[in-house]
Scaffold this active site. Structure first.
Site, PDB file in Angstrom:
ATOM      1  N   GLU A  37      -4.620  33.797   9.789  1.00 13.04           N
ATOM      2  CA  GLU A  37      -4.138  34.692   8.751  1.00 13.04           C
ATOM      3  C   GLU A  37      -5.372  35.200   8.007  1.00 13.04           C
ATOM      4  OE1 GLU A  37      -1.393  33.049   5.869  1.00 13.04           O
ATOM      5  OE2 GLU A  37      -1.347  34.982   4.815  1.00 13.04           O
ATOM      6  N   ARG A 263      -4.616  18.476  13.536  1.00 11.43           N
ATOM      7  CA  ARG A 263      -5.678  19.278  12.934  1.00 11.43           C
ATOM      8  C   ARG A 263      -6.906  18.415  12.665  1.00 11.43           C
ATOM      9  NH1 ARG A 263      -5.198  22.578   8.256  1.00 11.43           N
ATOM     10  NH2 ARG A 263      -3.416  23.494   9.249  1.00 11.43           N
ATOM     11  N   LYS A 273      -8.127  26.716   3.081  1.00 14.38           N
ATOM     12  CA  LYS A 273      -8.624  28.030   2.642  1.00 14.38           C
ATOM     13  C   LYS A 273      -8.390  28.256   1.160  1.00 14.38           C
ATOM     14  CE  LYS A 273      -6.724  30.205   6.160  1.00 14.38           C
ATOM     15  NZ  LYS A 273      -6.166  31.296   6.973  1.00 14.38           N
TER      16      LYS A 273
HETATM   17  P1  ATP Z   1      -5.467  26.612   5.885  1.00 12.65           P
HETATM   18  O1  ATP Z   1      -4.657  25.390   5.644  1.00 12.65           O
HETATM   19  O2  ATP Z   1      -6.936  26.373   5.754  1.00 12.65           O
HETATM   20  O3  ATP Z   1      -4.993  27.811   5.143  1.00 12.65           O
HETATM   21  P2  ATP Z   1      -4.078  27.653   8.146  1.00 12.65           P
HETATM   22  O4  ATP Z   1      -3.568  26.832   9.245  1.00 12.65           O
HETATM   23  O5  ATP Z   1      -3.075  28.183   7.200  1.00 12.65           O
HETATM   24  O6  ATP Z   1      -5.257  26.880   7.431  1.00 12.65           O
HETATM   25  P3  ATP Z   1      -4.574  29.958   9.736  1.00 12.65           P
HETATM   26  O7  ATP Z   1      -5.405  31.138   9.436  1.00 12.65           O
HETATM   27  O8  ATP Z   1      -3.118  30.162   9.833  1.00 12.65           O
HETATM   28  O9  ATP Z   1      -4.916  28.882   8.633  1.00 12.65           O
HETATM   29  O10 ATP Z   1      -5.113  29.203  11.031  1.00 12.65           O
HETATM   30  C1  ATP Z   1      -5.306  29.804  12.272  1.00 12.65           C
HETATM   31  C2  ATP Z   1      -5.261  28.767  13.343  1.00 12.65           C
HETATM   32  O11 ATP Z   1      -6.216  27.749  13.090  1.00 12.65           O
HETATM   33  C3  ATP Z   1      -3.902  28.100  13.383  1.00 12.65           C
HETATM   34  O12 ATP Z   1      -3.482  28.031  14.723  1.00 12.65           O
HETATM   35  C4  ATP Z   1      -4.140  26.757  12.797  1.00 12.65           C
HETATM   36  O13 ATP Z   1      -3.300  25.828  13.341  1.00 12.65           O
HETATM   37  C5  ATP Z   1      -5.598  26.490  13.138  1.00 12.65           C
HETATM   38  N1  ATP Z   1      -6.204  25.582  12.163  1.00 12.65           N
HETATM   39  C6  ATP Z   1      -6.309  25.749  10.833  1.00 12.65           C
HETATM   40  N2  ATP Z   1      -6.858  24.672  10.260  1.00 12.65           N
HETATM   41  C7  ATP Z   1      -7.129  23.785  11.247  1.00 12.65           C
HETATM   42  C8  ATP Z   1      -7.699  22.472  11.310  1.00 12.65           C
HETATM   43  N3  ATP Z   1      -8.122  21.844  10.215  1.00 12.65           N
HETATM   44  N4  ATP Z   1      -7.813  21.883  12.515  1.00 12.65           N
HETATM   45  C9  ATP Z   1      -7.409  22.504  13.627  1.00 12.65           C
HETATM   46  N5  ATP Z   1      -6.861  23.729  13.652  1.00 12.65           N
HETATM   47  C10 ATP Z   1      -6.706  24.375  12.473  1.00 12.65           C
HETATM   48 MG    MG Z   2      -1.415  29.328   8.628  1.00  9.60          MG
END
Ligand code: ATP
Ligand code: MG
Length: 557
Positions: A37, A263, A273
């Protein structure tokens, strides 16, 4: 000290699944995607997902898409889109074709929402967000049907069209799937498909004032793109039945399958984020690419190589059991890379002038030192003459036990040069040592001295020809292994910021070959650590160096 043995790459449970799907002919080619995102910069957790998705595609001759999951215009921004693209490429991956946007599919998603309404599987609900929450029940109590659940297809079509036309304010109504308010899985209790949100979108402008939910968008976007393996983190496991419900109830062109993995959680590190944005917005760090940040742009500026981050992702593996990874493993990966590949150099962080009184006035010798002890990377030239700088900490009048450096009347070797003896410490009125007067043994260039052993070796730079520079000593941003945990009631992760995570040293002296270090050029400063020239602030003739990592893991000692 013996070098730690390189740990082997850990297992990835998705590899055999993909392999079996190819062997059985279920898929002729695999297609994965990385779906960020655009509401922040990518962090080390994302690197795990990137290496996994792009890595599987690479390994099995498939493709990986980059898809911006952009259904929440209020938090998204073009700056983040640009940064994400450049970070993925920096890490060493290229997506198939152009980057994609979930917002490209808004027309199709809208048509599919209408399809569900026509099939009696979606309805417009007028409950306020608070009411809807109360109707939803809890983990232990079933929900109750919305009073708007039995609206006619005609009325739903009319209301949904008017939602789209902008007739209602934000939050007044929502389109929901009609599934099961008593389902033990909360995600199936008539989830929201569309919300009213009068907001400008970075891709679609003002075309839409209703936006699809993440759940209604994600699986269908996967289907549109022909994704075969839709890999996400474990918190989406409970969403999988909904993911499959949409695919089963819509005329989608493909049936992707969702797989979940754990994760990455790294100690001493924040990977949210929202919190990273807070660190930036509140000025706790100097931007998203501050070298202390867990963002890829931060690691890049700190001096991490893409290869070291990919290697780290191999080392941690991919599985479904969560767990905390020690940051030492990431530091191991970068040390190993830089030890093998970074040029050696000398930089004196706290210069103390040394006059070699018996060295002839005006004489200069050009000393050649190898750039690397094992690899053939050529040599660097250091002029040696009567005045040099050593580090102030390499001379002690009252040495602690085991001190192997310079002491009054003692001898030490200058790296790649002669053995010198300290004859006199010159002090100012306050008693601070401002200069050392030494003598050198002219028979010790490349040879051991006669009749005595000299144990210590210290680094130095010539007084003339060395370049003044700024050195930024970075350390971990958080002093607590779990930064989220605070002792005091009402505390926050900000309380765990390490006040010594950045120490700026000015007036350091680097050997002449470093004067025009290219931005991002990496070095081992002998005895000090691994450093790189700062991407933004380093200038020809006035370099700025960031400490990437110390030579050894000495944290907490
Ligand atoms: P955040 O919690 O930091 O906002 P998010 O999952 O909402 O992270 P996205 O931009 O939606 O952020 O993430 C894109 C991809 O990266 C998704 O497929 C998500 O599962 C993966 N991802 C995000 N954080 C991690 C992590 N700590 N370990 C592994 N994969 C991750
Ligand atoms: Mg997300």
């Amino acid at each position: 000290m013996s070098k730690p043995e390189t740990p082997a790459a850990a297992a990835n449970f998705l590899r055999p699944i993909v392999q079996a799907d190819l062997e059985s002919g279920k898929h002729a080619k695999i297609v994965t995607r990385f779906p960020p995102e655009p509401n922040g910069y990518l962090h080390i957790g994302h690197a795990k997902s990137i290496c996994l998705n792009f890595g599987l595609a690479q390994e099995f001759g498939g493709e990986c898409n980059l898809r911006f999951d952009d259904t929440n215009p209020a938090k998204e921004d073009q700056e983040y889109i640009d940064a994400i693209k450049s970070d993925v490429q920096w890490l060493g991956f290229q997506w198939a074709g152009e980057e994609r946007y979930a917002s490209n599919y808004f027309d199709q998603l809208f048509a599919w929402a209408v399809h569900l309404i026509e099939a009696g599987k979606a309805y417009v609900c007028d409950l306020s967000p608070d009411e809807a929450r109360a109707y939803r029940g809890s983990l232990t109590e079933p929900g109750r049907n919305s009073p708007f659940r039995e609206r006619s297809v005609e009325e739903n079509l009319d209301l949904f069209a008017r939602m789209k036309a902008g007739e209602f304010p934000d939050g007044a109504r929502a389109l929901r799937a009609k599934i099961d308010m008593a389902s033990p899985n909360m995600n199936l209790r008539d989830p929201i498909l569309y919300r009213i949100r009068h907001a400008h979108h970075h891709q679609t402008g003002d075309k839409w004032c209703i936006y699809p939910s993440y759940d209604f968008t994600h699986g269908q976007s996967d289907a549109i793109e022909g994704i075969t393996h839709s890999i996400c983190t474990l918190e989406f496991e409970d969403h999988r039945p909904l993911y499959e419900w949409f695919l089963a109830n819509l005329p989608v062109p493909a049936r992707p399958r969702q797989y979940e993995f754990a994760r990455l959680n790294l100690n001493y590190t924040i990977t949210s984020k929202r919190k990273l944005k807070q660190l930036v917005d509140e000025g706790h760090v100097n931007g998203w690419d501050d070298p202390r940040m867990s963002t890829l742009s931060g690691y890049r500026r700190r001096g991490y190589t893409p290869a070291s981050i990919r290697h780290f992702c191999d080392l941690i593996g991919v599985n479904r059991a969560g767990g905390l990874v020690d940051i030492g493993m990431l530091e191991f990966a970068i040390r190993e890379d830089l030890d093998a590949n970074a040029s050696r150099a000398m930089c004196v962080l706290k210069p103390l002038k040394v006059v070699i009184t018996n060295y002839p006035q005006g004489q200069v010798e050009s000393l050649e030192l190898p750039r690397h002890p094992k690899q053939d990377m050529g040599v660097r030239v250091l002029p040696f003459s009567r005045e040099i700088f050593i580090d102030a900490s390499d001379f002690e009048e009252v040495p602690p036990a085991g001190y192997k450096r310079l002491i009054p009347g003692g001898e030490v070797r200058l790296r790649g040069s002669y053995v010198i003896r300290a004859d006199e410490a010159v002090k100012d009125e306050q008693g601070n040592i401002v200069e050392l007067r030494c003598s050198y043994d002219e028979n010790t260039l490349g040879k051991n001295p006669e009749g005595r052993k000299v144990k210590g070796v210290i680094h130095w730079v010539p007084a003339e020809g060395s370049v003044e520079c700024e050195v930024r000593l970075y350390d971990r941003l958080f002093k607590a292994a779990n930064p989220e945990k605070t002792d005091e009631e009402g505390g926050s992760f900000l309380d765990n910021i390490n006040p010594e995570s950045l120490v700026v040293l000015k007036g350091c002296r680097a050997e002449p070959s470093l004067a025009n270090a290219a931005p991002e050029e990496r070095f081992q400063f002998e005895r000090e650590g691994y450093f790189c020239a700062d991407l933004k602030d380093s200038q020809p003739g006035a370099p700025v160096f960031n400490r990437t990592v110390t030579l050894r893991d000495s944290w907490g000692q």
